[in-house]
Design a protein around this motif. Structure first.
Motif, PDB file in Angstrom:
ATOM      1  N   ALA A 178     -35.049  39.151 -17.583  1.00 25.93           N
ATOM      2  CA  ALA A 178     -35.699  39.765 -16.421  1.00 25.93           C
ATOM      3  C   ALA A 178     -37.210  39.882 -16.649  1.00 25.93           C
ATOM      4  O   ALA A 178     -38.010  39.606 -15.745  1.00 25.93           O
ATOM      5  CB  ALA A 178     -35.089  41.138 -16.142  1.00 25.93           C
ATOM      6  N   LYS A 179     -37.597  40.266 -17.860  1.00 22.67           N
ATOM      7  CA  LYS A 179     -39.016  40.366 -18.184  1.00 22.67           C
ATOM      8  C   LYS A 179     -39.691  39.003 -18.094  1.00 22.67           C
ATOM      9  O   LYS A 179     -40.780  38.872 -17.533  1.00 22.67           O
ATOM     10  CB  LYS A 179     -39.183  40.957 -19.586  1.00 22.67           C
ATOM     11  CG  LYS A 179     -40.614  41.184 -19.997  1.00 22.67           C
ATOM     12  CD  LYS A 179     -40.673  41.814 -21.372  1.00 22.67           C
ATOM     13  CE  LYS A 179     -42.080  42.082 -21.826  1.00 22.67           C
ATOM     14  NZ  LYS A 179     -42.130  42.704 -23.149  1.00 22.67           N
ATOM     15  N   LEU A 180     -39.046  37.976 -18.616  1.00 23.91           N
ATOM     16  CA  LEU A 180     -39.591  36.624 -18.565  1.00 23.91           C
ATOM     17  C   LEU A 180     -39.739  36.153 -17.116  1.00 23.91           C
ATOM     18  O   LEU A 180     -40.762  35.567 -16.742  1.00 23.91           O
ATOM     19  CB  LEU A 180     -38.701  35.659 -19.347  1.00 23.91           C
ATOM     20  CG  LEU A 180     -39.133  34.198 -19.318  1.00 23.91           C
ATOM     21  CD1 LEU A 180     -40.476  34.023 -19.994  1.00 23.91           C
ATOM     22  CD2 LEU A 180     -38.085  33.337 -20.001  1.00 23.91           C
ATOM     23  N   ILE A 181     -38.748  36.414 -16.295  1.00 28.26           N
ATOM     24  CA  ILE A 181     -38.815  36.020 -14.884  1.00 28.26           C
ATOM     25  C   ILE A 181     -39.951  36.757 -14.188  1.00 28.26           C
ATOM     26  O   ILE A 181     -40.731  36.157 -13.437  1.00 28.26           O
ATOM     27  CB  ILE A 181     -37.467  36.276 -14.183  1.00 28.26           C
ATOM     28  CG1 ILE A 181     -36.415  35.281 -14.705  1.00 28.26           C
ATOM     29  CG2 ILE A 181     -37.596  36.200 -12.672  1.00 28.26           C
ATOM     30  CD1 ILE A 181     -34.998  35.608 -14.293  1.00 28.26           C
ATOM     31  N   PHE A 182     -40.073  38.057 -14.432  1.00 28.72           N
ATOM     32  CA  PHE A 182     -41.150  38.843 -13.817  1.00 28.72           C
ATOM     33  C   PHE A 182     -42.512  38.311 -14.229  1.00 28.72           C
ATOM     34  O   PHE A 182     -43.392  38.112 -13.388  1.00 28.72           O
ATOM     35  CB  PHE A 182     -41.005  40.322 -14.199  1.00 28.72           C
ATOM     36  CG  PHE A 182     -42.189  41.148 -13.791  1.00 28.72           C
ATOM     37  CD1 PHE A 182     -42.425  41.445 -12.456  1.00 28.72           C
ATOM     38  CD2 PHE A 182     -43.078  41.619 -14.744  1.00 28.72           C
ATOM     39  CE1 PHE A 182     -43.531  42.199 -12.081  1.00 28.72           C
ATOM     40  CE2 PHE A 182     -44.176  42.363 -14.372  1.00 28.72           C
ATOM     41  CZ  PHE A 182     -44.404  42.653 -13.046  1.00 28.72           C
ATOM     42  N   VAL A 183     -42.716  38.074 -15.511  1.00 27.06           N
ATOM     43  CA  VAL A 183     -44.010  37.594 -16.003  1.00 27.06           C
ATOM     44  C   VAL A 183     -44.316  36.211 -15.429  1.00 27.06           C
ATOM     45  O   VAL A 183     -45.445  35.928 -15.018  1.00 27.06           O
ATOM     46  CB  VAL A 183     -44.037  37.587 -17.549  1.00 27.06           C
ATOM     47  CG1 VAL A 183     -45.257  36.861 -18.079  1.00 27.06           C
ATOM     48  CG2 VAL A 183     -44.005  39.015 -18.082  1.00 27.06           C
ATOM     49  N   THR A 184     -43.319  35.343 -15.374  1.00 19.37           N
ATOM     50  CA  THR A 184     -43.524  33.994 -14.835  1.00 19.37           C
ATOM     51  C   THR A 184     -43.888  34.046 -13.356  1.00 19.37           C
ATOM     52  O   THR A 184     -44.838  33.385 -12.921  1.00 19.37           O
ATOM     53  CB  THR A 184     -42.264  33.130 -15.045  1.00 19.37           C
ATOM     54  OG1 THR A 184     -41.952  33.114 -16.441  1.00 19.37           O
ATOM     55  CG2 THR A 184     -42.471  31.722 -14.549  1.00 19.37           C
ATOM     56  N   LEU A 185     -43.139  34.824 -12.572  1.00 19.15           N
ATOM     57  CA  LEU A 185     -43.448  34.950 -11.143  1.00 19.15           C
ATOM     58  C   LEU A 185     -44.840  35.531 -10.917  1.00 19.15           C
ATOM     59  O   LEU A 185     -45.583  35.069 -10.045  1.00 19.15           O
ATOM     60  CB  LEU A 185     -42.403  35.800 -10.438  1.00 19.15           C
ATOM     61  CG  LEU A 185     -41.036  35.162 -10.226  1.00 19.15           C
ATOM     62  CD1 LEU A 185     -40.063  36.176  -9.639  1.00 19.15           C
ATOM     63  CD2 LEU A 185     -41.142  33.943  -9.337  1.00 19.15           C
ATOM     64  N   LEU A 186     -45.202  36.527 -11.709  1.00 14.89           N
ATOM     65  CA  LEU A 186     -46.523  37.134 -11.570  1.00 14.89           C
ATOM     66  C   LEU A 186     -47.617  36.134 -11.929  1.00 14.89           C
ATOM     67  O   LEU A 186     -48.627  36.032 -11.218  1.00 14.89           O
ATOM     68  CB  LEU A 186     -46.638  38.385 -12.446  1.00 14.89           C
ATOM     69  CG  LEU A 186     -47.990  39.096 -12.385  1.00 14.89           C
ATOM     70  CD1 LEU A 186     -48.253  39.615 -10.971  1.00 14.89           C
ATOM     71  CD2 LEU A 186     -48.036  40.215 -13.397  1.00 14.89           C
ATOM     72  N   ALA A 187     -47.427  35.363 -12.992  1.00 17.97           N
ATOM     73  CA  ALA A 187     -48.434  34.377 -13.390  1.00 17.97           C
ATOM     74  C   ALA A 187     -48.600  33.297 -12.327  1.00 17.97           C
ATOM     75  O   ALA A 187     -49.730  32.911 -11.986  1.00 17.97           O
ATOM     76  CB  ALA A 187     -48.042  33.752 -14.730  1.00 17.97           C
ATOM     77  N   VAL A 188     -47.498  32.813 -11.778  1.00 18.50           N
ATOM     78  CA  VAL A 188     -47.566  31.780 -10.733  1.00 18.50           C
ATOM     79  C   VAL A 188     -48.221  32.354  -9.473  1.00 18.50           C
ATOM     80  O   VAL A 188     -49.054  31.697  -8.837  1.00 18.50           O
ATOM     81  CB  VAL A 188     -46.161  31.216 -10.439  1.00 18.50           C
ATOM     82  CG1 VAL A 188     -46.158  30.346  -9.211  1.00 18.50           C
ATOM     83  CG2 VAL A 188     -45.648  30.445 -11.644  1.00 18.50           C
ATOM     84  N   HIS A 189     -47.864  33.571  -9.109  1.00 20.19           N
ATOM     85  CA  HIS A 189     -48.452  34.209  -7.928  1.00 20.19           C
ATOM     86  C   HIS A 189     -49.965  34.383  -8.108  1.00 20.19           C
ATOM     87  O   HIS A 189     -50.741  34.058  -7.199  1.00 20.19           O
ATOM     88  CB  HIS A 189     -47.776  35.562  -7.684  1.00 20.19           C
ATOM     89  CG  HIS A 189     -48.384  36.356  -6.585  1.00 20.19           C
ATOM     90  ND1 HIS A 189     -48.362  35.961  -5.264  1.00 20.19           N
ATOM     91  CD2 HIS A 189     -49.058  37.542  -6.606  1.00 20.19           C
ATOM     92  CE1 HIS A 189     -48.970  36.867  -4.520  1.00 20.19           C
ATOM     93  NE2 HIS A 189     -49.408  37.833  -5.317  1.00 20.19           N
ATOM     94  N   CYS A 190     -50.379  34.897  -9.258  1.00 23.34           N
ATOM     95  CA  CYS A 190     -51.816  35.078  -9.520  1.00 23.34           C
ATOM     96  C   CYS A 190     -52.540  33.743  -9.499  1.00 23.34           C
ATOM     97  O   CYS A 190     -53.620  33.631  -8.911  1.00 23.34           O
ATOM     98  CB  CYS A 190     -52.028  35.777 -10.866  1.00 23.34           C
ATOM     99  SG  CYS A 190     -51.606  37.516 -10.861  1.00 23.34           S
ATOM    100  N   ALA A 191     -51.963  32.724 -10.127  1.00 24.12           N
ATOM    101  CA  ALA A 191     -52.597  31.406 -10.147  1.00 24.12           C
ATOM    102  C   ALA A 191     -52.746  30.864  -8.729  1.00 24.12           C
ATOM    103  O   ALA A 191     -53.800  30.320  -8.368  1.00 24.12           O
ATOM    104  CB  ALA A 191     -51.786  30.446 -11.009  1.00 24.12           C
ATOM    105  N   GLY A 192     -51.720  31.005  -7.907  1.00 23.57           N
ATOM    106  CA  GLY A 192     -51.799  30.536  -6.526  1.00 23.57           C
ATOM    107  C   GLY A 192     -52.890  31.250  -5.745  1.00 23.57           C
ATOM    108  O   GLY A 192     -53.647  30.622  -4.995  1.00 23.57           O
ATOM    109  N   CYS A 193     -52.981  32.554  -5.906  1.00 24.49           N
ATOM    110  CA  CYS A 193     -54.012  33.320  -5.203  1.00 24.49           C
ATOM    111  C   CYS A 193     -55.410  32.929  -5.675  1.00 24.49           C
ATOM    112  O   CYS A 193     -56.334  32.786  -4.864  1.00 24.49           O
ATOM    113  CB  CYS A 193     -53.783  34.815  -5.401  1.00 24.49           C
ATOM    114  SG  CYS A 193     -52.290  35.431  -4.606  1.00 24.49           S
ATOM    115  N   PHE A 194     -55.584  32.734  -6.983  1.00 25.21           N
ATOM    116  CA  PHE A 194     -56.888  32.344  -7.515  1.00 25.21           C
ATOM    117  C   PHE A 194     -57.276  30.943  -7.053  1.00 25.21           C
ATOM    118  O   PHE A 194     -58.420  30.699  -6.681  1.00 25.21           O
ATOM    119  CB  PHE A 194     -56.908  32.417  -9.033  1.00 25.21           C
ATOM    120  CG  PHE A 194     -56.752  33.810  -9.575  1.00 25.21           C
ATOM    121  CD1 PHE A 194     -57.220  34.911  -8.882  1.00 25.21           C
ATOM    122  CD2 PHE A 194     -56.135  34.026 -10.782  1.00 25.21           C
ATOM    123  CE1 PHE A 194     -57.073  36.197  -9.377  1.00 25.21           C
ATOM    124  CE2 PHE A 194     -55.979  35.306 -11.291  1.00 25.21           C
ATOM    125  CZ  PHE A 194     -56.457  36.395 -10.586  1.00 25.21           C
TER     126      PHE A 194
END
Length: 193
Positions: free
Chosen positions: A153-169
């Motif tokens: 769950a932690k890995l999924i959360f971190v991955t989703l957050l990283a992809v979301h941040c990268a997309g926004c940037f």
């Protein structure tokens, strides 16, 4: 069970419930702050109100933290002296917690012109992610939950957050280019000349 033990257990349950509620607010902050940074030029009213309500709840938590006992890592004694609690909190997280609750509207009015873009200041709210990390660390040690599934769950959360941040940037980078350079970037949809 004695009345004292029941009271302590009730307080412990309330504290864990409050911490869990704050972690859900951290998830909201982690998702919305990069979005505001990348996509919005100015605050929208519903999002601004929601952000300020969340900031208010974290302000309440700052106040509450001054009264929560902690375990001294050297002596393993529970420290419940309000002065020692306040001193420890002011030396560690207080400054960053205070910065993370400042409303964006106020920050935009006092910051210098280059930093007045909506969203720059909101990125400081990602400081709250330490709470999610602490929750995952606590759950990993809890024998009632599978260590494997908590790590997943932690890995999924971190991955989703990283992809979301990268997309926004990337969105912010692509659409902040001057109009004359637009035909040279990856957002031109094959219109390179």
């Amino acid at each position: 069970m004695s009345a004292m033990a029941e009271a302590e257990e009730s307080e412990d349950r309330k504290t864990k419930l409050w911490e869990t509620f704050l972690v859900f607010l951290v998830f909201y902050t982690a998702w919305v702050s990069p979005f505001e940074f990348g996509f919005l030029d100015k605050p929208s009213v519903p999002l601004s109100i929601t952000d300020n309500v969340v900031n208010g709840l974290f302000a309440i938590d700052i106040f509450v933290t001054f009264f929560v006992a902690y375990l001294d890592k050297v002596t393993y004694l529970l420290i419940d002296d309000p002065m020692l609690i306040a001193w420890r909190y002011s030396k560690t997280w207080l400054f960053f917690d205070m910065i993370s609750i400042i409303p964006s509207e106020l920050a935009r009015s006092v910051l210098p012109t280059p930093l007045q873009e909506y969203g720059y200041f909101n990125m400081l709210r990602l400081w709250r992610l330490r709470r999610a990390s602490a929750m995952f660390a606590r759950l990993e040690k809890d024998r009632n939950f599978s260590y494997f599934w908590i790590r997943c769950a932690k890995l999924i959360f971190v991955t989703l957050l990283a992809v979301h941040c990268a997309g926004c940037f990337y969105y912010l980078l692509a659409f902040s280019l001057p109009r004359s350079k637009k035909n040279m970037d990856w957002t031109c949809h094959g219109e390179l000349s």
